[in-house]
Design a protein around this motif. Structure first.
Motif, PDB file in Angstrom:
ATOM      1  N   ALA A  94       0.939  -1.156  -0.083  1.00 35.94           N
ATOM      2  CA  ALA A  94       0.004  -0.166   0.081  1.00 35.94           C
ATOM      3  C   ALA A  94       0.792   1.284  -0.132  1.00 35.94           C
ATOM      4  CB  ALA A  94      -0.868  -0.071   0.998  1.00 35.94           C
ATOM      5  N   ALA A  95       2.011   1.410   0.685  1.00 32.08           N
ATOM      6  CA  ALA A  95       2.879   2.472   1.010  1.00 32.08           C
ATOM      7  C   ALA A  95       3.508   2.694  -0.624  1.00 32.08           C
ATOM      8  CB  ALA A  95       3.898   2.161   1.864  1.00 32.08           C
ATOM      9  N   LYS A  96       3.792   1.554  -1.206  1.00 36.06           N
ATOM     10  CA  LYS A  96       4.395   1.904  -2.660  1.00 36.06           C
ATOM     11  C   LYS A  96       3.413   2.195  -3.581  1.00 36.06           C
ATOM     12  CE  LYS A  96       7.356   0.617  -6.313  1.00 36.06           C
ATOM     13  NZ  LYS A  96       8.602   0.282  -6.489  1.00 36.06           N
ATOM     14  N   GLU A  97       2.119   1.823  -3.423  1.00 30.69           N
ATOM     15  CA  GLU A  97       1.034   2.237  -4.298  1.00 30.69           C
ATOM     16  C   GLU A  97       0.907   3.789  -4.045  1.00 30.69           C
ATOM     17  OE1 GLU A  97      -2.246  -0.185  -3.546  1.00 30.69           O
ATOM     18  OE2 GLU A  97      -1.522  -1.708  -4.955  1.00 30.69           O
ATOM     19  N   LEU A  98       0.633   4.208  -2.793  1.00 35.20           N
ATOM     20  CA  LEU A  98       0.526   5.644  -2.493  1.00 35.20           C
ATOM     21  C   LEU A  98       1.473   6.266  -2.932  1.00 35.20           C
ATOM     22  CD1 LEU A  98      -1.361   7.546  -1.014  1.00 35.20           C
ATOM     23  CD2 LEU A  98      -0.186   7.103   1.079  1.00 35.20           C
ATOM     24  N   ALA A  99       3.005   5.992  -2.845  1.00 34.84           N
ATOM     25  CA  ALA A  99       3.910   6.760  -3.407  1.00 34.84           C
ATOM     26  C   ALA A  99       3.675   6.795  -4.974  1.00 34.84           C
ATOM     27  CB  ALA A  99       5.201   6.125  -2.905  1.00 34.84           C
ATOM     28  N   GLU A 100       3.535   5.825  -5.676  1.00 35.94           N
ATOM     29  CA  GLU A 100       3.474   5.801  -7.118  1.00 35.94           C
ATOM     30  C   GLU A 100       2.159   6.766  -7.548  1.00 35.94           C
ATOM     31  OE1 GLU A 100       2.976   1.691  -8.331  1.00 35.94           O
ATOM     32  OE2 GLU A 100       5.171   1.671  -8.131  1.00 35.94           O
ATOM     33  N   GLY A 135      10.820  21.596   4.934  1.00 38.86           N
ATOM     34  CA  GLY A 135       9.457  21.730   5.493  1.00 38.86           C
ATOM     35  C   GLY A 135       8.612  20.326   5.841  1.00 38.86           C
ATOM     36  N   GLN A 136       9.435  19.084   6.110  1.00 33.50           N
ATOM     37  CA  GLN A 136       8.759  18.208   6.260  1.00 33.50           C
ATOM     38  C   GLN A 136       8.178  18.004   7.364  1.00 33.50           C
ATOM     39  OE1 GLN A 136       8.049  15.864   3.998  1.00 33.50           O
ATOM     40  NE2 GLN A 136      10.070  15.109   2.992  1.00 33.50           N
ATOM     41  N   SER A 137       6.850  17.418   7.754  1.00 36.69           N
ATOM     42  CA  SER A 137       6.237  17.202   9.013  1.00 36.69           C
ATOM     43  C   SER A 137       7.319  16.425   9.801  1.00 36.69           C
ATOM     44  CB  SER A 137       4.820  16.843   8.969  1.00 36.69           C
ATOM     45  OG  SER A 137       4.884  15.403   8.565  1.00 36.69           O
ATOM     46  N   SER A 138       6.945  16.459  11.355  1.00 35.54           N
ATOM     47  CA  SER A 138       7.590  15.551  12.209  1.00 35.54           C
ATOM     48  C   SER A 138       7.533  13.797  11.693  1.00 35.54           C
ATOM     49  CB  SER A 138       7.524  15.594  13.666  1.00 35.54           C
ATOM     50  OG  SER A 138       5.940  15.481  13.892  1.00 35.54           O
ATOM     51  N   SER A 139       6.380  13.586  11.220  1.00 33.41           N
ATOM     52  CA  SER A 139       6.019  12.436  10.867  1.00 33.41           C
ATOM     53  C   SER A 139       6.842  11.805   9.959  1.00 33.41           C
ATOM     54  CB  SER A 139       4.705  11.918  10.780  1.00 33.41           C
ATOM     55  OG  SER A 139       3.894  13.087  10.198  1.00 33.41           O
ATOM     56  N   CYS A 140       7.298  12.746   8.734  1.00 30.59           N
ATOM     57  CA  CYS A 140       8.032  12.313   7.730  1.00 30.59           C
ATOM     58  C   CYS A 140       9.638  12.431   7.893  1.00 30.59           C
ATOM     59  CB  CYS A 140       7.630  13.398   6.462  1.00 30.59           C
ATOM     60  SG  CYS A 140       6.172  13.245   5.695  1.00 30.59           S
ATOM     61  N   TYR A 158       8.684   9.765   0.387  1.00 30.22           N
ATOM     62  CA  TYR A 158       7.318  10.097  -0.377  1.00 30.22           C
ATOM     63  C   TYR A 158       6.491   9.767   0.635  1.00 30.22           C
ATOM     64  CZ  TYR A 158       8.987  10.708  -5.085  1.00 30.22           C
ATOM     65  OH  TYR A 158       9.420  10.890  -6.207  1.00 30.22           O
ATOM     66  N   VAL A 159       6.486   8.649   1.189  1.00 33.67           N
ATOM     67  CA  VAL A 159       5.371   8.126   2.428  1.00 33.67           C
ATOM     68  C   VAL A 159       6.285   7.178   3.415  1.00 33.67           C
ATOM     69  CG1 VAL A 159       3.530   6.251   2.679  1.00 33.67           C
ATOM     70  CG2 VAL A 159       3.757   7.617   0.322  1.00 33.67           C
ATOM     71  N   VAL A 160       5.622   7.602   4.619  1.00 33.76           N
ATOM     72  CA  VAL A 160       6.206   7.078   5.726  1.00 33.76           C
ATOM     73  C   VAL A 160       5.049   6.171   6.573  1.00 33.76           C
ATOM     74  CG1 VAL A 160       7.149   7.218   8.329  1.00 33.76           C
ATOM     75  CG2 VAL A 160       7.766   8.438   6.416  1.00 33.76           C
ATOM     76  N   ASP A 171      10.487   3.225  17.090  1.00 35.40           N
ATOM     77  CA  ASP A 171      11.529   2.993  15.935  1.00 35.40           C
ATOM     78  C   ASP A 171      11.432   2.246  14.865  1.00 35.40           C
ATOM     79  OD1 ASP A 171      11.496   0.868  17.468  1.00 35.40           O
ATOM     80  OD2 ASP A 171      13.681   0.911  18.165  1.00 35.40           O
ATOM     81  N   TYR A 172      10.061   1.892  14.738  1.00 32.60           N
ATOM     82  CA  TYR A 172       9.849   1.018  13.492  1.00 32.60           C
ATOM     83  C   TYR A 172       9.002   1.696  12.627  1.00 32.60           C
ATOM     84  CZ  TYR A 172       8.421  -2.693  10.329  1.00 32.60           C
ATOM     85  OH  TYR A 172       8.397  -3.319   9.125  1.00 32.60           O
ATOM     86  N   TYR A 173       9.476   1.772  11.255  1.00 39.34           N
ATOM     87  CA  TYR A 173       8.548   2.459  10.272  1.00 39.34           C
ATOM     88  C   TYR A 173       9.000   2.075   8.943  1.00 39.34           C
ATOM     89  CZ  TYR A 173      12.685   5.353  10.348  1.00 39.34           C
ATOM     90  OH  TYR A 173      14.069   5.699  10.298  1.00 39.34           O
ATOM     91  N   ILE A 174       8.017   1.947   7.970  1.00 38.85           N
ATOM     92  CA  ILE A 174       8.215   1.614   6.593  1.00 38.85           C
ATOM     93  C   ILE A 174       8.222   3.029   5.943  1.00 38.85           C
ATOM     94  CG2 ILE A 174       7.319   0.316   4.545  1.00 38.85           C
ATOM     95  CD1 ILE A 174       5.845  -1.298   6.767  1.00 38.85           C
ATOM     96  N   TYR A 175       8.996   3.078   4.738  1.00 36.41           N
ATOM     97  CA  TYR A 175       9.012   4.193   3.949  1.00 36.41           C
ATOM     98  C   TYR A 175       9.313   4.126   2.674  1.00 36.41           C
ATOM     99  CZ  TYR A 175      14.115   4.325   4.623  1.00 36.41           C
ATOM    100  OH  TYR A 175      15.432   4.042   4.556  1.00 36.41           O
ATOM    101  N   VAL A 176       9.272   4.747   1.700  1.00 34.72           N
ATOM    102  CA  VAL A 176       9.173   4.706   0.532  1.00 34.72           C
ATOM    103  C   VAL A 176      10.045   6.124   0.059  1.00 34.72           C
ATOM    104  CG1 VAL A 176       8.271   4.740  -2.010  1.00 34.72           C
ATOM    105  CG2 VAL A 176       7.217   3.840  -0.198  1.00 34.72           C
ATOM    106  N   ASP A 177      11.341   5.708  -0.373  1.00 34.45           N
ATOM    107  CA  ASP A 177      12.323   6.624  -0.647  1.00 34.45           C
ATOM    108  C   ASP A 177      12.345   7.255  -1.937  1.00 34.45           C
ATOM    109  OD1 ASP A 177      13.338   4.857  -2.587  1.00 34.45           O
ATOM    110  OD2 ASP A 177      15.402   4.653  -1.437  1.00 34.45           O
ATOM    111  N   GLY A 178      13.151   8.379  -2.435  1.00 33.42           N
ATOM    112  CA  GLY A 178      12.998   8.991  -3.937  1.00 33.42           C
ATOM    113  C   GLY A 178      13.363   8.035  -5.086  1.00 33.42           C
TER     114      GLY A 178
END
Length: 176
Positions: free
Chosen positions: A36-42, A129-134, A143-145, A160-167
């Motif tokens: 879902a994170a990848k789909e949202l980033a795309e 200007g990223q929000s603290s959650s990003c 793109y997405v956290v 300390d665990y998160y998934i993210y989609v990078d550039g």
């Protein structure tokens, strides 16, 4: 006595199988969150290109908790793909599209986000200007956290665990 012995064996097997099934269920949810994170980033990247640099507002939503109004838009208000690209100085957070437009306009399928107990945060594509959650670190502009919400399992709801989609559109996860 034989029936009691059989019941005891069954009880032992079930008691060992339940934690395994629970772990498998959490791993499946985690892989769904990565997809879902990848789909949202795309979808964000596609909208960014179609809108010629306007992009999507930074926001966080948890689809498994009723969506928190994320699919309130029933009408797609997509910007026209004509004209010159926006200049970065003209793009502000207020003139970016709401994330629900990604679902209303068909850029992202909302059904893939249902029943996934994670919080998804859309981030500023242009950095700064990223929000603290990003904010991950000084070198990563995601793109997405995605962070685990209630029901994601103990391993995935740690701070300390998160998934993210990078550039580069790679789905990564934090080190444990």
């Amino acid at each position: 006595m034989e029936i009691l012995a059989v019941l005891l064996v069954i009880a032992v097997v079930v008691s060992m199988a339940v934690p395994v099934f629970r772990t498998v269920r959490y791993e499946i949810r985690n892989s769904q969150a990565k997809k879902a994170a990848k789909e949202l980033a795309e979808a964000m990247r596609t909208y960014y290109q179609v809108s010629r640099g306007l992009g999507v507002k930074q926001t966080c939503f948890t689809p498994s908790s009723g969506g928190q109004g994320i699919v309130t838009a029933t009408t797609c208000n997509s910007v026209a793909a004509e004209g010159i690209p926006y200049q970065n100085s003209n793009v502000t957070e207020s003139n970016r599209a709401d994330v629900n437009q990604l679902f209303a306009c068909g850029y992202a399928p909302y059904k893939d986000f249902l029943r996934v107990p994670y919080e998804f945060c859309t981030c500023n594509l242009s950095g700064g200007g990223q929000s603290s959650s990003c904010q991950i670190d000084e070198t990563t502009n995601p793109y997405v956290v995605v962070r685990g919400a209630s029901g994601a399992g103990d391993k995935y709801t740690k701070d300390d665990y998160y998934i993210y989609v990078d550039g580069a559109m790679q789905v990564l996860e934090s080190e444990e």
